[in-house]
Motif scaffolding. Structure first.
Motif, short mmCIF file in Angstrom:
data_model
loop_
_atom_site.label_atom_id
_atom_site.label_comp_id
_atom_site.label_asym_id
_atom_site.label_seq_id
_atom_site.Cartn_x
_atom_site.Cartn_y
_atom_site.Cartn_z
N GLY A 85 0.82 -1.20 0.00
CA GLY A 85 0.00 0.00 0.00
C GLY A 85 0.85 1.25 0.00
N TRP A 86 0.16 2.37 0.05
CA TRP A 86 0.86 3.66 0.04
C TRP A 86 1.70 3.83 1.31
N GLU A 87 1.22 3.27 2.43
CA GLU A 87 1.96 3.39 3.68
C GLU A 87 3.32 2.68 3.58
N VAL A 88 3.32 1.50 2.92
CA VAL A 88 4.57 0.77 2.73
C VAL A 88 5.53 1.60 1.88
N LEU A 89 5.01 2.20 0.82
CA LEU A 89 5.84 3.02 -0.05
C LEU A 89 6.42 4.21 0.72
N GLU A 90 5.60 4.81 1.58
CA GLU A 90 6.08 5.93 2.41
C GLU A 90 7.23 5.47 3.29
N ALA A 91 7.07 4.30 3.94
CA ALA A 91 8.10 3.78 4.82
C ALA A 91 9.37 3.42 4.05
N GLN A 92 9.21 2.81 2.90
CA GLN A 92 10.38 2.45 2.09
C GLN A 92 11.19 3.68 1.73
N CYS A 93 10.51 4.74 1.32
CA CYS A 93 11.21 5.96 0.94
C CYS A 93 11.92 6.58 2.15
N LEU A 94 11.26 6.55 3.31
CA LEU A 94 11.89 7.12 4.51
C LEU A 94 13.08 6.29 4.96
N LEU A 95 12.98 4.96 4.88
CA LEU A 95 14.13 4.09 5.21
C LEU A 95 15.30 4.41 4.29
N LYS A 96 15.00 4.55 3.02
CA LYS A 96 16.05 4.87 2.05
C LYS A 96 16.68 6.22 2.36
N HIS A 97 15.85 7.19 2.75
CA HIS A 97 16.33 8.53 3.08
C HIS A 97 17.29 8.48 4.28
N HIS A 98 17.02 7.59 5.23
CA HIS A 98 17.86 7.47 6.43
C HIS A 98 19.09 6.59 6.19
N GLY A 99 19.23 6.06 4.98
CA GLY A 99 20.41 5.29 4.66
C GLY A 99 20.26 3.78 4.81
N PHE A 100 19.04 3.28 4.89
CA PHE A 100 18.79 1.84 5.03
C PHE A 100 18.02 1.37 3.79
N ASP A 101 18.70 0.58 2.97
CA ASP A 101 18.17 0.22 1.66
C ASP A 101 17.04 -0.81 1.75
N PRO A 102 15.80 -0.43 1.38
CA PRO A 102 14.66 -1.36 1.43
C PRO A 102 14.46 -2.09 0.10
N GLY A 103 15.38 -1.89 -0.85
CA GLY A 103 15.18 -2.44 -2.18
C GLY A 103 14.37 -1.48 -3.03
N ILE A 104 13.68 -2.00 -4.02
CA ILE A 104 12.89 -1.15 -4.91
C ILE A 104 11.70 -0.56 -4.14
N PRO A 105 11.57 0.76 -4.14
CA PRO A 105 10.40 1.37 -3.47
C PRO A 105 9.15 1.17 -4.32
N ASP A 106 8.50 0.03 -4.12
CA ASP A 106 7.35 -0.32 -4.96
C ASP A 106 6.05 -0.49 -4.18
N GLY A 107 6.10 -0.26 -2.87
CA GLY A 107 4.88 -0.37 -2.07
C GLY A 107 4.58 -1.77 -1.58
N SER A 108 5.54 -2.71 -1.74
CA SER A 108 5.35 -4.07 -1.27
C SER A 108 6.41 -4.38 -0.20
N TYR A 109 5.95 -4.77 0.99
CA TYR A 109 6.85 -4.99 2.12
C TYR A 109 7.36 -6.44 2.09
N GLY A 110 8.59 -6.59 1.55
CA GLY A 110 9.17 -7.91 1.44
C GLY A 110 10.33 -8.09 2.41
N GLU A 111 11.10 -9.16 2.20
CA GLU A 111 12.22 -9.49 3.09
C GLU A 111 13.25 -8.38 3.16
#
Length: 250
Positions: free
Chosen positions: A193-219
């Protein structure tokens, strides 16, 4: 004037009548086949086939013959229409080299051209309709979240491998991307969802790579969340909840 060759015995009577009338018109004019080729759009060999019953002449040829002979083509065109019907029924006696389906090569080429043009126009119209409907030039996925509800203006649709933009800004003392304004939504594996995408982008901003910011919370996103939680002294479970959101927004 040289004698005409005998018309094929298998030639339909309706076609025969047309050819006979064309022969008479040509004989009265005193024109040779070579002269007809000069005065019309058709070659000497074409006129030889038309006037010997080997190939049905196109209506344009009938009109041009009448014109160069100074005759009204109306009656001949009526005969041609009747002959064309007979020819299309397979009753003509063509030589099989320049005629397919009762159509001379010239008419067949014209028909093929128009079919191709019509097909291209139809495909272009369909493509325009798809583009107008989908509007791929618009980034609907990146519409800002409603500040009051935290919901975006469009439903979230997950697209495998599609990375969405992460434009992080600080507003009212918080980091925000614009996909969701939530601070409480719980997320774990298989969340989307959009919330996952928001979190992925914020993790990436803080220097923690979540992978592709696509809105799917994977491993990979969960691993990034765990590393972030460990760095911030939070419970390291990879589940993003109110405490983790608070740190992500700082």
């Amino acid at each position: 004037m040289p004698r005409w060759k005998e018309l094929p015995a298998s030639l339909d009577e309706r076609v025969r009548q047309l050819v006979v009338q064309l022969r008479r018109l040509k004989d009265r004019s005193g024109l040779s086949l070579a002269s007809l080729a000069v005065k019309t759009s058709y070659s000497r060999s074409s006129w030889e086939r038309y006037l010997n019953g080997k190939q049905l002449p196109p209506s344009d040829a009938v009109e041009e013959l009448a014109r160069v002979c100074g005759t009204d083509p109306t009656r001949l065109l009526v005969l041609h229409e009747v002959a064309a019907e007979a020819w299309s029924e397979g009753m003509g006696a063509g030589d099989g080299t320049d005629d397919v389906g009762g159509l001379p090569v010239r008419d067949r080429a014209r028909r093929t051209t128009w079919v191709l043009v019509a097909t291209v126009v139809a495909l272009a119209a369909a493509l325009v309709a798809v583009l107008v409907t989908t509007k791929p030039w618009q980034d609907d996925d990146a519409k800002p979240a409603d500040s009051a509800t935290g919901n975006t203006q469009t439903p979230f649709i997950f697209m495998q491998g599609r990375a969405r933009p992460c434009h992080v800004q600080r507003k009212n003392g918080e980091l925000r991307v614009g996909y969701s304004a939530t601070r409480t939504t719980l997320m774990d594996l298989k969340s989307s969802g959009w919330e996952v995408l928001e979190a992925q982008c914020l993790l990436k901003h803080h220097g923690f790579d979540p992978g592709i910011p696509d809105g799917s919370y994977g491993e990979r996103s969960k691993k990034a969340a765990q590393d972030f939680q460990k760095d911030r002294g939070l419970v390291v479970d990879g589940v993003i909840g109110p405490d983790t959101w608070g740190e992500l927004r700082r």
